[in-house]
Design a protein around this motif. Structure first.
Motif, short mmCIF file in Angstrom:
data_model
loop_
_atom_site.label_atom_id
_atom_site.label_comp_id
_atom_site.label_asym_id
_atom_site.label_seq_id
_atom_site.Cartn_x
_atom_site.Cartn_y
_atom_site.Cartn_z
N GLY A 437 0.83 -1.19 0.00
CA GLY A 437 0.00 0.00 0.00
C GLY A 437 0.86 1.24 0.00
N LYS A 438 0.27 2.37 0.26
CA LYS A 438 1.03 3.62 0.27
C LYS A 438 0.40 4.63 1.20
N VAL A 439 1.21 5.63 1.55
CA VAL A 439 0.73 6.76 2.34
C VAL A 439 1.27 8.04 1.71
N ASP A 440 0.40 9.04 1.60
CA ASP A 440 0.76 10.32 1.00
C ASP A 440 0.87 11.39 2.08
N PHE A 441 1.90 12.24 1.98
CA PHE A 441 2.10 13.32 2.93
C PHE A 441 2.14 14.66 2.19
N THR A 484 5.59 17.41 -1.06
CA THR A 484 4.73 16.22 -0.97
C THR A 484 5.63 15.00 -0.96
N SER A 485 5.10 13.93 -0.41
CA SER A 485 5.86 12.68 -0.36
C SER A 485 4.90 11.51 -0.40
N THR A 486 5.26 10.49 -1.16
CA THR A 486 4.49 9.24 -1.21
C THR A 486 5.43 8.10 -0.87
N ILE A 487 5.12 7.40 0.21
CA ILE A 487 5.88 6.23 0.64
C ILE A 487 5.04 5.00 0.30
N GLU A 488 5.62 4.08 -0.44
CA GLU A 488 4.85 2.95 -0.97
C GLU A 488 5.62 1.65 -0.78
N VAL A 489 4.86 0.58 -0.50
CA VAL A 489 5.40 -0.78 -0.56
C VAL A 489 4.58 -1.52 -1.61
N ASN A 490 5.25 -1.99 -2.68
CA ASN A 490 4.50 -2.63 -3.76
C ASN A 490 4.32 -4.12 -3.50
N ASN A 491 3.70 -4.81 -4.46
CA ASN A 491 3.38 -6.22 -4.25
C ASN A 491 4.59 -7.13 -4.31
N GLU A 492 5.75 -6.58 -4.64
CA GLU A 492 6.99 -7.37 -4.59
C GLU A 492 7.78 -7.11 -3.31
N ALA A 497 10.01 5.63 -2.36
CA ALA A 497 9.72 7.00 -1.94
C ALA A 497 9.60 7.85 -3.19
N ASN A 498 8.41 8.36 -3.45
CA ASN A 498 8.15 9.15 -4.66
C ASN A 498 8.60 8.41 -5.93
N GLY A 499 8.34 7.10 -5.92
CA GLY A 499 8.66 6.29 -7.09
C GLY A 499 10.07 5.75 -7.12
N GLN A 500 10.96 6.22 -6.26
CA GLN A 500 12.34 5.75 -6.22
C GLN A 500 12.50 4.63 -5.18
N ARG A 501 13.11 3.54 -5.62
CA ARG A 501 13.23 2.39 -4.75
C ARG A 501 14.29 2.62 -3.67
N LEU A 502 13.89 2.40 -2.41
CA LEU A 502 14.82 2.52 -1.28
C LEU A 502 15.22 1.14 -0.75
#
Length: 503
Positions: A437-441, A484-492, A497-502
Protein backbone atom coordinates in the motif's frame (compact mmCIF):
# COMPACT_ATOMS: atom_id res chain seq x y z
CA UNK A 1 -16.96 -6.44 39.68
CA UNK A 2 -17.47 -4.22 42.72
CA UNK A 3 -18.30 -1.29 40.43
CA UNK A 4 -20.92 -3.34 38.56
CA UNK A 5 -22.49 -4.57 41.77
CA UNK A 6 -22.61 -1.21 43.52
CA UNK A 7 -24.00 0.61 40.48
CA UNK A 8 -26.79 -1.88 40.07
CA UNK A 9 -27.68 -1.80 43.78
CA UNK A 10 -27.86 1.99 43.94
CA UNK A 11 -30.00 2.11 40.81
CA UNK A 12 -32.34 -0.57 42.17
CA UNK A 13 -32.82 1.31 45.41
CA UNK A 14 -33.23 4.83 44.06
CA UNK A 15 -35.09 4.47 40.77
CA UNK A 16 -38.66 4.04 39.36
CA UNK A 17 -41.24 4.75 36.01
CA UNK A 18 -44.55 5.52 34.44
CA UNK A 19 -46.10 3.57 31.62
CA UNK A 20 -49.06 1.29 31.10
CA UNK A 21 -48.59 -1.60 33.45
CA UNK A 22 -50.00 -4.20 35.75
CA UNK A 23 -48.04 -4.63 38.96
CA UNK A 24 -48.98 -4.76 42.63
CA UNK A 25 -47.24 -3.20 45.60
CA UNK A 26 -46.18 -6.62 46.87
CA UNK A 27 -44.74 -7.56 43.47
CA UNK A 28 -42.69 -4.36 43.36
CA UNK A 29 -41.33 -4.98 46.84
CA UNK A 30 -40.53 -8.61 45.99
CA UNK A 31 -38.69 -7.37 42.88
CA UNK A 32 -36.52 -5.06 44.98
CA UNK A 33 -35.62 -7.77 47.48
CA UNK A 34 -34.86 -10.30 44.72
CA UNK A 35 -32.47 -7.83 43.08
CA UNK A 36 -30.65 -7.29 46.36
CA UNK A 37 -30.20 -11.04 46.78
CA UNK A 38 -28.75 -11.31 43.27
CA UNK A 39 -26.13 -8.68 44.09
CA UNK A 40 -25.18 -10.40 47.32
CA UNK A 41 -26.75 -7.73 49.52
CA UNK A 42 -30.09 -7.32 51.23
CA UNK A 43 -32.72 -5.32 53.05
CA UNK A 44 -33.49 -5.48 56.71
CA UNK A 45 -36.89 -4.19 57.77
CA UNK A 46 -38.97 -3.71 60.86
CA UNK A 47 -41.97 -5.37 59.21
CA UNK A 48 -44.47 -5.23 56.36
CA UNK A 49 -48.10 -4.10 56.59
CA UNK A 50 -50.70 -4.06 53.80
CA UNK A 51 -53.59 -1.74 54.54
CA UNK A 52 -56.04 -1.04 51.73
CA UNK A 53 -54.06 -0.06 48.65
CA UNK A 54 -50.84 0.76 50.59
CA UNK A 55 -47.99 -1.55 51.54
CA UNK A 56 -45.83 -0.02 54.27
CA UNK A 57 -42.34 -1.37 54.84
CA UNK A 58 -41.06 -0.03 58.16
CA UNK A 59 -37.48 0.75 59.22
CA UNK A 60 -35.84 -0.19 55.90
CA UNK A 61 -32.07 -0.49 55.88
CA UNK A 62 -29.78 -1.47 53.02
CA UNK A 63 -26.24 -2.73 53.55
CA UNK A 64 -23.41 -3.56 51.18
CA UNK A 65 -19.77 -4.29 51.92
CA UNK A 66 -16.43 -5.55 50.73
CA UNK A 67 -13.06 -6.17 52.40
CA UNK A 68 -12.24 -2.51 53.07
CA UNK A 69 -15.58 -0.71 53.21
CA UNK A 70 -19.19 -1.10 54.21
CA UNK A 71 -22.18 1.11 53.48
CA UNK A 72 -25.46 1.26 55.35
CA UNK A 73 -28.43 3.35 54.22
CA UNK A 74 -31.25 3.79 56.73
CA UNK A 75 -34.24 4.71 54.55
CA UNK A 76 -36.86 4.58 57.29
CA UNK A 77 -40.44 3.74 56.27
CA UNK A 78 -41.24 3.14 52.58
CA UNK A 79 -44.82 3.17 51.28
CA UNK A 80 -45.88 1.49 48.04
CA UNK A 81 -49.32 2.70 46.90
CA UNK A 82 -51.38 0.90 44.25
CA UNK A 83 -52.90 3.53 41.96
CA UNK A 84 -55.76 1.41 40.61
CA UNK A 85 -54.43 1.47 37.03
CA UNK A 86 -51.80 -1.25 37.38
CA UNK A 87 -49.06 1.14 38.51
CA UNK A 88 -47.50 1.63 41.91
CA UNK A 89 -46.20 4.86 43.45
CA UNK A 90 -43.33 4.59 45.92
CA UNK A 91 -42.85 7.13 48.68
CA UNK A 92 -39.44 7.38 50.34
CA UNK A 93 -38.63 9.76 53.23
CA UNK A 94 -37.47 13.24 52.12
CA UNK A 95 -34.11 12.58 53.76
CA UNK A 96 -32.23 9.61 55.17
CA UNK A 97 -28.67 8.90 56.41
CA UNK A 98 -25.96 6.78 54.83
CA UNK A 99 -22.96 5.60 56.84
CA UNK A 100 -19.72 4.66 55.12
CA UNK A 101 -17.22 2.69 57.21
CA UNK A 102 -13.72 2.55 55.76
CA UNK A 103 -11.24 -0.01 57.08
CA UNK A 104 -8.21 0.29 54.76
CA UNK A 105 -5.33 -2.08 55.32
CA UNK A 106 -2.65 0.58 55.78
CA UNK A 107 -4.56 3.57 57.19
CA UNK A 108 -6.64 4.37 60.23
CA UNK A 109 -10.33 3.40 60.05
CA UNK A 110 -12.72 6.22 59.25
CA UNK A 111 -16.45 6.81 59.29
CA UNK A 112 -18.14 9.14 56.81
CA UNK A 113 -21.68 10.18 57.67
CA UNK A 114 -23.72 11.23 54.65
CA UNK A 115 -27.31 12.20 54.04
CA UNK A 116 -29.60 12.03 51.03
CA UNK A 117 -32.25 14.71 50.58
CA UNK A 118 -34.74 15.28 47.79
CA UNK A 119 -37.52 17.68 46.87
CA UNK A 120 -40.73 16.79 45.02
CA UNK A 121 -39.45 13.34 44.13
CA UNK A 122 -41.90 10.99 42.41
CA UNK A 123 -41.25 7.27 41.86
CA UNK A 124 -43.71 5.20 39.83
CA UNK A 125 -43.52 1.55 38.79
CA UNK A 126 -45.21 -0.04 35.80
CA UNK A 127 -44.76 -3.02 33.52
CA UNK A 128 -45.33 -6.55 34.74
CA UNK A 129 -43.69 -8.74 37.39
CA UNK A 130 -41.15 -10.11 34.88
CA UNK A 131 -40.28 -6.73 33.35
CA UNK A 132 -40.76 -3.80 35.69
CA UNK A 133 -40.09 -0.23 34.64
CA UNK A 134 -39.29 2.47 37.16
CA UNK A 135 -39.65 6.18 36.57
CA UNK A 136 -38.13 8.89 38.75
CA UNK A 137 -38.37 12.66 38.75
CA UNK A 138 -37.30 15.24 41.31
CA UNK A 139 -36.82 18.98 41.51
CA UNK A 140 -33.65 18.37 43.49
CA UNK A 141 -31.75 15.29 44.63
CA UNK A 142 -28.66 15.79 46.80
CA UNK A 143 -26.04 13.79 48.67
CA UNK A 144 -23.98 15.59 51.30
CA UNK A 145 -21.29 14.67 53.80
CA UNK A 146 -22.46 15.65 57.28
CA UNK A 147 -19.46 14.64 59.39
CA UNK A 148 -16.21 12.69 59.50
CA UNK A 149 -15.02 10.41 62.28
CA UNK A 150 -11.91 8.37 62.98
CA UNK A 151 -8.76 8.93 60.92
CA UNK A 152 -10.42 11.24 58.41
CA UNK A 153 -11.97 13.40 61.14
CA UNK A 154 -8.63 13.83 62.87
CA UNK A 155 -6.96 15.21 59.75
CA UNK A 156 -9.57 17.53 58.27
CA UNK A 157 -12.51 19.61 59.43
CA UNK A 158 -15.49 19.42 57.13
CA UNK A 159 -17.25 22.66 56.22
CA UNK A 160 -19.18 21.67 53.10
CA UNK A 161 -19.33 18.68 50.76
CA UNK A 162 -22.42 18.39 48.59
CA UNK A 163 -23.41 16.82 45.29
CA UNK A 164 -26.81 17.90 43.92
CA UNK A 165 -28.83 17.14 40.79
CA UNK A 166 -31.45 19.70 39.74
CA UNK A 167 -34.47 18.79 37.58
CA UNK A 168 -33.80 15.07 37.55
CA UNK A 169 -35.88 12.76 35.35
CA UNK A 170 -35.23 9.26 34.16
CA UNK A 171 -36.15 5.61 33.80
CA UNK A 172 -34.78 2.35 35.10
CA UNK A 173 -35.92 -1.11 34.03
CA UNK A 174 -35.15 -4.72 34.84
CA UNK A 175 -36.28 -7.74 32.87
CA UNK A 176 -35.17 -11.34 32.58
CA UNK A 177 -35.20 -13.95 29.85
CA UNK A 178 -32.14 -16.17 29.65
CA UNK A 179 -30.21 -13.15 31.00
CA UNK A 180 -30.96 -10.27 33.36
CA UNK A 181 -31.18 -6.97 31.47
CA UNK A 182 -30.85 -3.68 33.36
CA UNK A 183 -31.23 -0.35 31.59
CA UNK A 184 -31.35 3.22 32.79
CA UNK A 185 -31.39 6.70 31.28
CA UNK A 186 -31.39 9.93 33.28
CA UNK A 187 -31.47 13.61 32.34
CA UNK A 188 -30.27 16.25 34.80
CA UNK A 189 -30.89 19.94 34.16
CA UNK A 190 -27.91 20.97 36.28
CA UNK A 191 -25.30 19.24 38.43
CA UNK A 192 -23.77 21.18 41.33
CA UNK A 193 -20.73 20.09 43.36
CA UNK A 194 -19.37 22.04 46.36
CA UNK A 195 -16.49 20.97 48.60
CA UNK A 196 -14.73 22.85 51.42
CA UNK A 197 -12.36 21.27 53.96
CA UNK A 198 -10.15 22.91 56.58
CA UNK A 199 -6.99 21.40 58.02
CA UNK A 200 -7.70 20.37 61.63
CA UNK A 201 -4.35 21.42 63.14
CA UNK A 202 -3.42 24.19 60.73
CA UNK A 203 -4.63 26.89 58.41
CA UNK A 204 -4.82 24.78 55.27
CA UNK A 205 -7.95 24.71 53.13
CA UNK A 206 -9.21 22.71 50.19
CA UNK A 207 -12.12 24.16 48.22
CA UNK A 208 -13.70 23.07 44.95
CA UNK A 209 -16.83 23.80 42.98
CA UNK A 210 -18.26 22.26 39.83
CA UNK A 211 -21.31 22.99 37.69
CA UNK A 212 -22.48 20.96 34.69
CA UNK A 213 -25.58 21.78 32.62
CA UNK A 214 -27.82 19.46 30.62
CA UNK A 215 -26.33 16.15 31.70
CA UNK A 216 -27.76 13.01 30.10
CA UNK A 217 -26.57 9.59 31.32
CA UNK A 218 -27.39 6.07 30.22
CA UNK A 219 -26.30 2.50 30.88
CA UNK A 220 -27.29 -1.00 29.79
CA UNK A 221 -26.06 -3.97 31.78
CA UNK A 222 -26.67 -7.60 30.79
CA UNK A 223 -25.75 -10.29 33.32
CA UNK A 224 -26.12 -14.05 33.63
CA UNK A 225 -29.14 -14.97 35.75
CA UNK A 226 -27.09 -16.45 38.60
CA UNK A 227 -23.95 -14.36 38.18
CA UNK A 228 -21.48 -14.53 41.07
CA UNK A 229 -20.85 -10.86 41.87
CA UNK A 230 -17.78 -11.83 43.93
CA UNK A 231 -16.12 -13.81 41.12
CA UNK A 232 -12.51 -12.92 40.41
CA UNK A 233 -13.08 -12.85 36.64
CA UNK A 234 -16.24 -11.17 35.28
CA UNK A 235 -18.24 -13.78 33.32
CA UNK A 236 -18.20 -12.15 29.88
CA UNK A 237 -18.08 -15.64 28.37
CA UNK A 238 -21.55 -16.28 29.89
CA UNK A 239 -23.14 -13.13 28.44
CA UNK A 240 -22.04 -10.26 30.69
CA UNK A 241 -22.10 -7.02 28.70
CA UNK A 242 -21.85 -3.39 29.79
CA UNK A 243 -22.35 -0.13 27.95
CA UNK A 244 -22.90 3.39 29.16
CA UNK A 245 -21.98 7.01 28.83
CA UNK A 246 -23.11 10.60 29.04
CA UNK A 247 -23.42 13.85 27.18
CA UNK A 248 -23.22 17.25 28.84
CA UNK A 249 -23.67 20.91 28.11
CA UNK A 250 -21.57 23.78 29.39
CA UNK A 251 -19.46 23.11 32.49
CA UNK A 252 -17.29 25.06 34.89
CA UNK A 253 -14.92 24.06 37.69
CA UNK A 254 -12.92 26.02 40.24
CA UNK A 255 -10.52 24.88 42.95
CA UNK A 256 -8.30 26.44 45.59
CA UNK A 257 -6.01 24.72 48.06
CA UNK A 258 -3.29 25.80 50.46
CA UNK A 259 -1.91 22.97 52.59
CA UNK A 260 1.55 22.50 54.12
CA UNK A 261 3.06 25.36 52.16
CA UNK A 262 1.75 24.08 48.83
CA UNK A 263 -0.85 26.28 47.18
CA UNK A 264 -2.68 26.40 43.86
CA UNK A 265 -5.92 27.71 42.45
CA UNK A 266 -7.55 27.51 39.08
CA UNK A 267 -10.63 27.29 36.96
CA UNK A 268 -11.78 25.49 33.85
CA UNK A 269 -14.76 25.91 31.54
CA UNK A 270 -16.04 24.19 28.43
CA UNK A 271 -18.99 23.93 26.09
CA UNK A 272 -19.72 20.30 26.89
CA UNK A 273 -18.75 16.86 25.76
CA UNK A 274 -19.52 13.17 25.47
CA UNK A 275 -18.17 9.92 26.88
CA UNK A 276 -19.07 6.37 25.91
CA UNK A 277 -17.93 2.94 27.07
CA UNK A 278 -18.83 -0.56 25.90
CA UNK A 279 -17.44 -3.97 26.77
CA UNK A 280 -18.53 -7.53 26.06
CA UNK A 281 -16.99 -10.83 25.04
CA UNK A 282 -16.30 -9.48 21.55
CA UNK A 283 -14.50 -6.25 22.37
CA UNK A 284 -13.94 -2.98 24.17
CA UNK A 285 -14.64 0.55 22.98
CA UNK A 286 -13.98 3.87 24.70
CA UNK A 287 -14.81 7.20 23.06
CA UNK A 288 -14.98 10.77 24.30
CA UNK A 289 -14.89 14.42 23.31
CA UNK A 290 -14.76 17.80 25.04
CA UNK A 291 -15.36 21.11 23.25
CA UNK A 292 -13.98 24.63 23.72
CA UNK A 293 -11.94 24.08 26.88
CA UNK A 294 -10.21 26.84 28.79
CA UNK A 295 -7.92 26.39 31.78
CA UNK A 296 -6.47 28.98 34.13
CA UNK A 297 -3.98 27.87 36.77
CA UNK A 298 -2.04 29.76 39.41
CA UNK A 299 0.77 28.07 41.39
CA UNK A 300 2.41 31.00 43.22
CA UNK A 301 5.21 29.01 44.88
CA UNK A 302 6.30 27.44 41.59
CA UNK A 303 5.34 29.77 38.73
CA UNK A 304 5.19 33.55 39.23
CA UNK A 305 2.49 34.13 36.61
CA UNK A 306 -0.88 32.61 35.64
CA UNK A 307 -0.90 29.63 33.27
CA UNK A 308 -3.63 30.00 30.66
CA UNK A 309 -4.48 27.36 28.07
CA UNK A 310 -7.39 26.98 25.64
CA UNK A 311 -8.35 24.18 23.28
CA UNK A 312 -11.02 24.01 20.61
CA UNK A 313 -11.54 20.27 20.91
CA UNK A 314 -10.10 17.21 22.60
CA UNK A 315 -11.22 13.71 21.68
CA UNK A 316 -10.28 10.03 21.61
CA UNK A 317 -11.70 6.83 20.15
CA UNK A 318 -10.37 3.36 20.96
CA UNK A 319 -11.94 0.11 19.72
CA UNK A 320 -10.25 -3.20 20.54
CA UNK A 321 -11.56 -6.63 19.41
CA UNK A 322 -11.22 -9.32 22.08
CA UNK A 323 -12.64 -12.48 20.49
CA UNK A 324 -11.99 -14.70 17.48
CA UNK A 325 -15.52 -14.45 16.15
CA UNK A 326 -16.68 -16.38 13.11
CA UNK A 327 -16.89 -13.74 10.40
CA UNK A 328 -13.29 -12.96 9.47
CA UNK A 329 -11.20 -9.97 10.54
CA UNK A 330 -12.53 -7.57 13.16
CA UNK A 331 -12.42 -3.77 13.07
CA UNK A 332 -10.10 -1.91 15.45
CA UNK A 333 -9.50 1.81 15.87
CA UNK A 334 -7.17 4.21 17.62
CA UNK A 335 -7.76 7.94 17.27
CA UNK A 336 -7.13 11.10 19.25
CA UNK A 337 -6.98 14.82 18.63
CA UNK A 338 -5.83 18.00 20.33
CA UNK A 339 -7.35 20.71 18.16
CA UNK A 340 -6.44 24.41 18.31
CA UNK A 341 -4.39 24.26 21.51
CA UNK A 342 -3.44 27.84 22.41
CA UNK A 343 -1.28 29.15 25.24
CA UNK A 344 -1.18 32.64 26.73
CA UNK A 345 1.09 35.44 25.49
CA UNK A 346 2.92 35.31 28.83
CA UNK A 347 4.09 31.77 28.17
CA UNK A 348 4.90 32.57 24.54
CA UNK A 349 7.02 35.56 25.60
CA UNK A 350 9.07 33.37 27.91
CA UNK A 351 9.75 30.79 25.20
CA UNK A 352 10.08 33.26 22.32
CA UNK A 353 10.79 36.77 23.68
CA UNK A 354 11.79 38.06 20.21
CA UNK A 355 8.45 37.01 18.72
CA UNK A 356 10.12 34.96 15.99
CA UNK A 357 7.69 32.04 15.82
CA UNK A 358 4.12 32.41 14.52
CA UNK A 359 1.82 32.08 17.51
CA UNK A 360 -0.96 30.14 15.88
CA UNK A 361 -2.66 27.34 17.79
CA UNK A 362 -1.30 23.79 17.77
CA UNK A 363 -3.27 20.86 16.37
CA UNK A 364 -2.28 17.19 16.60
CA UNK A 365 -4.69 14.57 15.27
CA UNK A 366 -4.23 10.91 14.40
CA UNK A 367 -6.79 8.37 13.24
CA UNK A 368 -5.93 4.71 12.53
CA UNK A 369 -8.43 2.07 11.46
CA UNK A 370 -7.34 -1.56 11.31
CA UNK A 371 -8.59 -5.04 10.58
CA UNK A 372 -7.26 -7.76 12.88
CA UNK A 373 -7.87 -11.46 13.44
CA UNK A 374 -7.47 -12.53 17.10
CA UNK A 375 -6.50 -16.16 17.69
CA UNK A 376 -8.17 -16.28 21.13
CA UNK A 377 -11.21 -15.14 23.07
CA UNK A 378 -9.24 -13.02 25.52
CA UNK A 379 -12.08 -12.73 28.07
CA UNK A 380 -12.58 -16.49 28.24
CA UNK A 381 -10.71 -17.74 31.36
CA UNK A 382 -10.11 -21.09 29.63
CA UNK A 383 -8.10 -19.38 26.86
CA UNK A 384 -6.27 -16.69 28.80
CA UNK A 385 -3.25 -18.75 29.80
CA UNK A 386 -2.67 -19.89 26.22
CA UNK A 387 -3.08 -16.30 24.97
CA UNK A 388 -0.44 -15.03 27.40
CA UNK A 389 2.02 -17.79 26.47
CA UNK A 390 1.86 -17.27 22.71
CA UNK A 391 4.24 -14.96 20.85
CA UNK A 392 1.62 -13.93 18.26
CA UNK A 393 -1.94 -13.64 19.66
CA UNK A 394 -3.45 -12.58 16.31
CA UNK A 395 -2.96 -11.26 12.80
CA UNK A 396 -2.87 -7.73 11.46
CA UNK A 397 -4.73 -7.72 8.14
CA UNK A 398 -4.96 -4.06 7.21
CA UNK A 399 -4.37 -0.49 8.42
CA UNK A 400 -5.83 2.80 7.16
CA UNK A 401 -4.55 6.22 8.19
CA UNK A 402 -7.83 8.12 8.22
CA UNK A 403 -6.36 11.30 9.68
CA UNK A 404 -2.88 12.69 10.27
CA UNK A 405 -2.49 16.38 11.08
CA UNK A 406 0.33 18.19 12.85
CA UNK A 407 -0.07 21.95 12.64
CA UNK A 408 1.56 24.79 14.55
CA UNK A 409 4.26 27.49 14.58
CA UNK A 410 3.69 28.16 10.89
CA UNK A 411 4.17 24.56 9.70
CA UNK A 412 1.81 21.74 8.83
CA UNK A 413 2.08 18.04 8.04
CA UNK A 414 -0.95 16.10 6.81
CA UNK A 415 -1.24 12.58 5.50
CA UNK A 416 -3.37 9.59 4.71
CA UNK A 417 -3.11 6.14 3.21
CA UNK A 418 -3.69 2.42 3.63
CA UNK A 419 -1.81 -0.89 3.78
CA UNK A 420 -2.81 -4.54 3.64
CA UNK A 421 -0.66 -7.28 5.17
CA UNK A 422 0.20 -10.72 3.84
CA UNK A 423 0.58 -12.92 6.91
CA UNK A 424 1.80 -15.85 4.82
CA UNK A 425 4.99 -13.91 3.98
CA UNK A 426 7.08 -13.40 7.11
CA UNK A 427 10.44 -13.40 5.34
CA UNK A 428 10.44 -10.22 3.24
CA UNK A 429 10.31 -7.97 6.31
CA UNK A 430 12.22 -10.16 8.79
CA UNK A 431 9.40 -11.88 10.65
CA UNK A 432 6.72 -9.24 10.03
CA UNK A 433 3.79 -9.77 7.64
CA UNK A 434 4.53 -8.17 4.28
CA UNK A 435 2.71 -4.83 3.77
CA UNK A 436 1.36 -3.50 0.50
CA UNK A 437 0.00 0.00 0.00
CA UNK A 438 1.03 3.62 0.27
CA UNK A 439 0.73 6.76 2.34
CA UNK A 440 0.76 10.32 1.00
CA UNK A 441 2.10 13.32 2.93
CA UNK A 442 1.84 17.08 2.41
CA UNK A 443 4.54 19.05 4.24
CA UNK A 444 4.22 22.83 4.34
CA UNK A 445 6.31 25.46 6.10
CA UNK A 446 8.80 23.03 7.69
CA UNK A 447 11.92 24.66 6.19
CA UNK A 448 10.70 28.04 7.42
CA UNK A 449 10.17 26.60 10.90
CA UNK A 450 13.71 25.16 10.91
CA UNK A 451 15.07 28.60 9.90
CA UNK A 452 13.23 30.22 12.81
CA UNK A 453 14.49 27.62 15.29
CA UNK A 454 18.05 28.32 14.10
CA UNK A 455 17.42 32.05 14.51
CA UNK A 456 16.24 31.44 18.07
CA UNK A 457 19.38 29.42 18.80
CA UNK A 458 17.42 26.23 19.56
CA UNK A 459 19.03 24.30 16.67
CA UNK A 460 22.65 24.79 15.50
CA UNK A 461 22.70 25.45 11.78
CA UNK A 462 25.03 22.51 11.09
CA UNK A 463 22.61 20.12 12.86
CA UNK A 464 19.76 21.30 10.62
CA UNK A 465 21.51 20.02 7.51
CA UNK A 466 20.57 16.39 8.09
CA UNK A 467 16.79 17.02 8.42
CA UNK A 468 16.89 19.16 5.28
CA UNK A 469 18.75 16.40 3.38
CA UNK A 470 16.19 13.82 4.53
CA UNK A 471 13.36 16.04 3.28
CA UNK A 472 15.15 16.34 -0.04
CA UNK A 473 15.44 12.58 -0.34
CA UNK A 474 11.87 11.68 0.62
CA UNK A 475 9.85 14.71 -0.54
CA UNK A 476 9.18 16.59 -3.77
CA UNK A 477 8.89 20.42 -3.88
CA UNK A 478 5.53 21.63 -5.25
CA UNK A 479 5.61 25.30 -4.20
CA UNK A 480 7.21 27.82 -1.87
CA UNK A 481 8.20 25.69 1.16
CA UNK A 482 5.57 23.16 0.09
CA UNK A 483 6.52 19.48 -0.26
CA UNK A 484 4.73 16.22 -0.97
CA UNK A 485 5.86 12.68 -0.36
CA UNK A 486 4.49 9.24 -1.21
CA UNK A 487 5.88 6.23 0.64
CA UNK A 488 4.85 2.95 -0.97
CA UNK A 489 5.40 -0.78 -0.56
CA UNK A 490 4.50 -2.63 -3.76
CA UNK A 491 3.38 -6.22 -4.25
CA UNK A 492 6.99 -7.37 -4.59
CA UNK A 493 7.92 -5.98 -1.18
CA UNK A 494 9.88 -3.04 -2.61
CA UNK A 495 9.93 0.17 -0.52
CA UNK A 496 9.54 3.28 -2.69
CA UNK A 497 9.72 7.00 -1.94
CA UNK A 498 8.15 9.15 -4.66
CA UNK A 499 8.66 6.29 -7.09
CA UNK A 500 12.34 5.75 -6.22
CA UNK A 501 13.23 2.39 -4.75
CA UNK A 502 14.82 2.52 -1.28
CA UNK A 503 14.68 -1.23 -0.50
Amino acid sequence: MKCIRHTAIIAAVLCGTTATADVTAQQVWDNWTEQMEVYGQGFTTGGEDMSGDTLTISDVKIAMSDDEASVTAALGDIMLVENGDGTVTITVPDSYPITLNLTPEYYDPSVINLSVTHEEMVLNVSGDPEAMIYDISADRYAISIDSLEGGAGEEIELTDAMFAMIDLAGTYSVKSDNLTRIAYAFNVGALDIDVLFNETDGEGIVAANGDIADLAMFANIVTPIDMDMEAEMPPFIDGLAIEGGYTSGAFGYTFDFDVDGEAASGSSTGDGGTLGFEMDIDGLSYIGETRNISLNLLIPNEVPFPLEVAMGNYGFDFQIPLSQGEDGPHDARMAFNFTDLAISETIWNMADPQNILPRDALTIALGLDAQVTPFFDFLDPAQQEAAMMTDVPGELNGVQITELTIRGAGAEITGGGAFTFDNSDLETFDGLPRPEGKVDFAINGVNGLVDKLIQMGLIPEEEAMMPRMMLGMFATPVGDDMLTSTIEVNNEGHLLANGQRLR
